[in-house]
Design an enzyme around this catalytic site. Structure first.
Site, PDB file in Angstrom:
ATOM      1  N   ASP A  68      -0.598  -0.980  13.528  1.00  0.00           N
ATOM      2  CA  ASP A  68      -0.880  -2.398  13.789  1.00  0.00           C
ATOM      3  C   ASP A  68       0.394  -3.106  14.254  1.00  0.00           C
ATOM      4  O   ASP A  68       1.507  -2.636  14.016  1.00  0.00           O
ATOM      5  CB  ASP A  68      -1.456  -3.088  12.553  1.00  0.00           C
ATOM      6  CG  ASP A  68      -0.535  -3.034  11.340  1.00  0.00           C
ATOM      7  OD1 ASP A  68       0.137  -1.995  11.143  1.00  0.00           O
ATOM      8  OD2 ASP A  68      -0.464  -4.029  10.595  1.00  0.00           O
ATOM      9  N   ASP A  99       8.429  -2.075  16.765  1.00  0.00           N
ATOM     10  CA  ASP A  99       7.843  -2.177  15.416  1.00  0.00           C
ATOM     11  C   ASP A  99       6.346  -1.928  15.482  1.00  0.00           C
ATOM     12  O   ASP A  99       5.580  -2.863  15.569  1.00  0.00           O
ATOM     13  CB  ASP A  99       8.149  -3.568  14.845  1.00  0.00           C
ATOM     14  CG  ASP A  99       7.742  -3.702  13.388  1.00  0.00           C
ATOM     15  OD1 ASP A  99       7.374  -2.686  12.770  1.00  0.00           O
ATOM     16  OD2 ASP A  99       7.774  -4.831  12.878  1.00  0.00           O
ATOM     17  N   GLU A 133       0.024  -2.719   7.879  1.00  0.00           N
ATOM     18  CA  GLU A 133       1.357  -2.856   7.289  1.00  0.00           C
ATOM     19  C   GLU A 133       1.811  -4.283   7.424  1.00  0.00           C
ATOM     20  O   GLU A 133       2.440  -4.834   6.535  1.00  0.00           O
ATOM     21  CB  GLU A 133       2.350  -1.923   7.993  1.00  0.00           C
ATOM     22  CG  GLU A 133       3.663  -1.720   7.221  1.00  0.00           C
ATOM     23  CD  GLU A 133       4.709  -2.794   7.479  1.00  0.00           C
ATOM     24  OE1 GLU A 133       5.649  -2.904   6.672  1.00  0.00           O
ATOM     25  OE2 GLU A 133       4.614  -3.538   8.466  1.00  0.00           O
ATOM     26  N   GLU A 134       1.484  -4.898   8.575  1.00  0.00           N
ATOM     27  CA  GLU A 134       1.959  -6.257   8.853  1.00  0.00           C
ATOM     28  C   GLU A 134       1.099  -7.311   8.155  1.00  0.00           C
ATOM     29  O   GLU A 134       1.440  -8.480   8.161  1.00  0.00           O
ATOM     30  CB  GLU A 134       1.953  -6.516  10.377  1.00  0.00           C
ATOM     31  CG  GLU A 134       2.750  -5.521  11.203  1.00  0.00           C
ATOM     32  CD  GLU A 134       4.261  -5.743  11.112  1.00  0.00           C
ATOM     33  OE1 GLU A 134       4.700  -6.538  10.262  1.00  0.00           O
ATOM     34  OE2 GLU A 134       4.993  -5.111  11.881  1.00  0.00           O
ATOM     35  N   GLU A 162      10.320   2.464  10.337  1.00  0.00           N
ATOM     36  CA  GLU A 162      10.592   1.035  10.596  1.00  0.00           C
ATOM     37  C   GLU A 162      11.896   0.885  11.383  1.00  0.00           C
ATOM     38  O   GLU A 162      12.833   1.660  11.203  1.00  0.00           O
ATOM     39  CB  GLU A 162      10.703   0.260   9.272  1.00  0.00           C
ATOM     40  CG  GLU A 162       9.391   0.091   8.524  1.00  0.00           C
ATOM     41  CD  GLU A 162       8.363  -0.780   9.252  1.00  0.00           C
ATOM     42  OE1 GLU A 162       8.714  -1.449  10.237  1.00  0.00           O
ATOM     43  OE2 GLU A 162       7.201  -0.765   8.826  1.00  0.00           O
TER      44      GLU A 162
HETATM   45 ZN   LIG Z   1       6.927  -2.423  11.014  1.00  0.00          ZN
END
Ligand SMILES: [Zn+2]
Length: 377
Positions: A68, A99, A133-134, A162
């Site tokens: 994501d 990212d 994750e976000e 990351e």
């Molecule tokens: Zn990330």
């Protein structure tokens, strides 16, 4: 042609804003299935998760990442369509380039390269991806970890992709992350006319001394690996909007990013003892955002550091700063966790980008890490 760049472009062209995945995991699953990985899709609610493993027995090395991305922000401020990956002057532009679709692409190509040379291993390789994750991270990695624990599946080493790098790839890695704890405090007063303060109870005035004390709270890090834990007030709100009204309440939000040597209970105790010193009526709600972790075993850290040195020539600095990551869900299972990804200067911004050379070097570094931890038979 650069296979890592090509795969990163394919991933960026899928508009996978949290919790959407838009087929990113399906694409990766196909690539891994082609090299004999066992694929398990684990959707929970709107969130897609992928658990893919290779090998029969031995220690388990896992690449952890997310498919994501955060929203684009004002699209007119981008110089290219954020979901139409564009290469220009040595950079790949697009939402998620750094990212972390670039790292996810490098996971896959490094595994492909590694297994081409060493198809039979004395260890196992895993890939764990989530599409949350976000976001709230409730139906993502934490749920997969619950499932793995039930199956008694133990991760030995976990590399999180990351974006940790500063000026060049591998100059900074993370060997831990701070925890995050928040509180919402409501100070209760009595509303009234400013001309009759004796008939009201002003929460702003009552809170002025505790506010001064709270804003000075900090806790020293005892591990030597973290910054001190410093309380920050992120919101302070009161007033009815009228100049002649004493408000009936005041709301305050605070957050502490804390080292493992400062337990949440200590933070709670110190905040509440300041509040209790004063003659205040208040309510407080605590929310734990993420637990801290620190990898102290040397094995994975050494493998990562040496691999970086082999590829780029210098050793990384090991840090623990920045926000939280999904590594916080893996570390409590006893796994060693290290984070290494591309440069992070543009993450979450407009015109997010990743250096093409970062992708090439990540592919090489990840492959070397695999080689040094998983031997062939
Ligand atoms: Zn990330």
């Amino acid at each position: 042609m650069n296979p890592t760049l090509e795969l990163a472009k394919e991933l960026i062209s899928r508009k996978s804003i949290t919790p959407s995945d838009e087929g990113c995991q399906e694409l990766i699953a196909k690539r891994l299935e082609a090299i004999n990985f066992k694929i398990e899709h684990m959707p929970f609610g709107d969130v897609k998760n992928l658990w893919a493993t290779y090998g029969e027995s031995g220690p388990l090395f896992v690449f952890l990442g997310h498919t994501d991305v955060v929203p684009t922000g004002p699209i007119e401020e981008w110089s290219h369509d954020p979901f139409n990956p564009t290469v220009k002057e040595g950079f790949l532009y697009g939402r998620g380039a750094a990212d972390m679709k670039g790292s996810v692409a490098a996971f896959v190509t490094s595994i492909e390269d590694f297994l081409e040379e060493k198809p039979s291993l004395s260890g196992r390789i895993g890939v764990l991806l989530t599409s949350d994750e976000e976001g709230p991270a409730v139906d993502g990695v934490s749920k997969v970890v619950e499932y793995l624990e039930k199956k008694d599946e133990k991760i030995t080493w976990c590399l999180v992709g990351e974006p940790t790098s500063d000026n060049r790839v591998g100059d900074v890695i993370k060997i831990g992350r701070r925890g995050s704890v928040s509180a919402k405090i409501k100070v209760i007063g009595t509303q009234g006319h400013v001309a009759y303060p004796d008939k009201a109870n002003n929460p702003i005035h009552n809170f002025s001394s505790p506010l001064a004390e709270l804003s000075k709270l900090s806790w020293k890090d005892e591990t030597g690996k973290f910054q001190d834990s410093i309380l920050q007030i992120s919101n302070l709100n009161s007033g009815t909007g009228a100049m002649n009204v004493i408000p009936g309440s005041l709301i305050l939000d605070l957050n502490v990013r804390h080292s493992p040597s400062t337990p949440v209970d200590q933070i709670k105790l110190d905040v509440e003892s300041i509040m209790n010193k004063y003659d205040l009526e208040y309510e407080i709600i605590w929310v734990i955002g993420g637990k801290p972790f620190l990898t102290t075993e040397k094995e994975l850290i050494a493998a990562v550091s040496n691999s970086i040195k082999d590829v780029v020539g210098t050793e990384p600095i090991c840090t623990t700063d920045g926000g939280t990551s999904d590594g916080r869900f893996i570390a409590p299972t006893g796994a060693q966790v290290v984070e290494l990804g591309p440069g992070n200067a543009s993450i979450h911004k407009v015109n997010e980008s990743v250096r093409k050379t970062d992708l090439e070097e990540l592919n090489k570094i990840y492959k070397k890490i695999l080689s040094s931890l998983i031997s062939s038979v």
